[in-house]
Scaffold this active site. Sequence first.
Site, PDB file in Angstrom:
ATOM      1  N   CYS A  73       1.051   0.601  42.559  1.00 41.59           N
ATOM      2  CA  CYS A  73       1.875   1.729  42.982  1.00 41.59           C
ATOM      3  C   CYS A  73       1.158   2.682  43.944  1.00 41.59           C
ATOM      4  CB  CYS A  73       2.354   2.506  41.761  1.00 41.59           C
ATOM      5  SG  CYS A  73       1.024   3.184  40.765  1.00 41.59           S
ATOM      6  N   GLN A  74      -0.152   2.534  44.100  1.00 43.59           N
ATOM      7  CA  GLN A  74      -0.903   3.485  44.930  1.00 43.59           C
ATOM      8  C   GLN A  74      -0.344   3.652  46.337  1.00 43.59           C
ATOM      9  OE1 GLN A  74      -2.210   1.023  43.130  1.00 43.59           O
ATOM     10  NE2 GLN A  74      -4.002   1.704  41.981  1.00 43.59           N
TER      11      GLN A  74
END
Length: 187
Positions: A73-74
């Site tokens: 998700c970064q």
Amino acid sequence: MMKSLELFSGMGGLAKGLSLSGFEHEQFVEFNKHACSSLRANFGNDLVFEGDIRDFDFCSLDGIDIVAGGPPCQPFSMGGKHKAYDDGRDMFPLAISAITELQPKAFIFENVKGLLRGSFSDYFDYILLRLSFPDRIKKPNQDWQNHLSELRKSPPSGLHYDVNFKLLNAANYGVPQTRERVFIVGV
């Protein structure tokens, strides 16, 4: 029993839910060694591929009914660098490759709410279209923007999934935490 493949497995939360729903895990693909320790403790040593998804051989699997997981998700997180497709940690293209290769009956991916930001809207649309038509592969040296334009213009053909997404808050389902996640499901 239906077979599942778990990509970007993390500690195995989604996998546990699939197990409780009657799925039999064929393999977990996870990079983080601590997450892999948790997966081994909960699901067994033989099922865990600890390493880069680019090194995993999807041809070794047969008859996968569902592919599930949480691509990193970064690239989309509010606390990150907001680079999306320009972030080397964007693994949606590899998740789509797994769908193309395995052609499961269904898939489910989850990610952070930031994926829905306006600045990512074209890329999110691209992800949804690629998941809808996974065998519509971009040409060598073609960027995703041109491929998106092609996907939007040409009529669908070949492998096709009905894809939907929804933003859900775990707090609405009994979890004592506000945790908003985008779930993408294809059948």
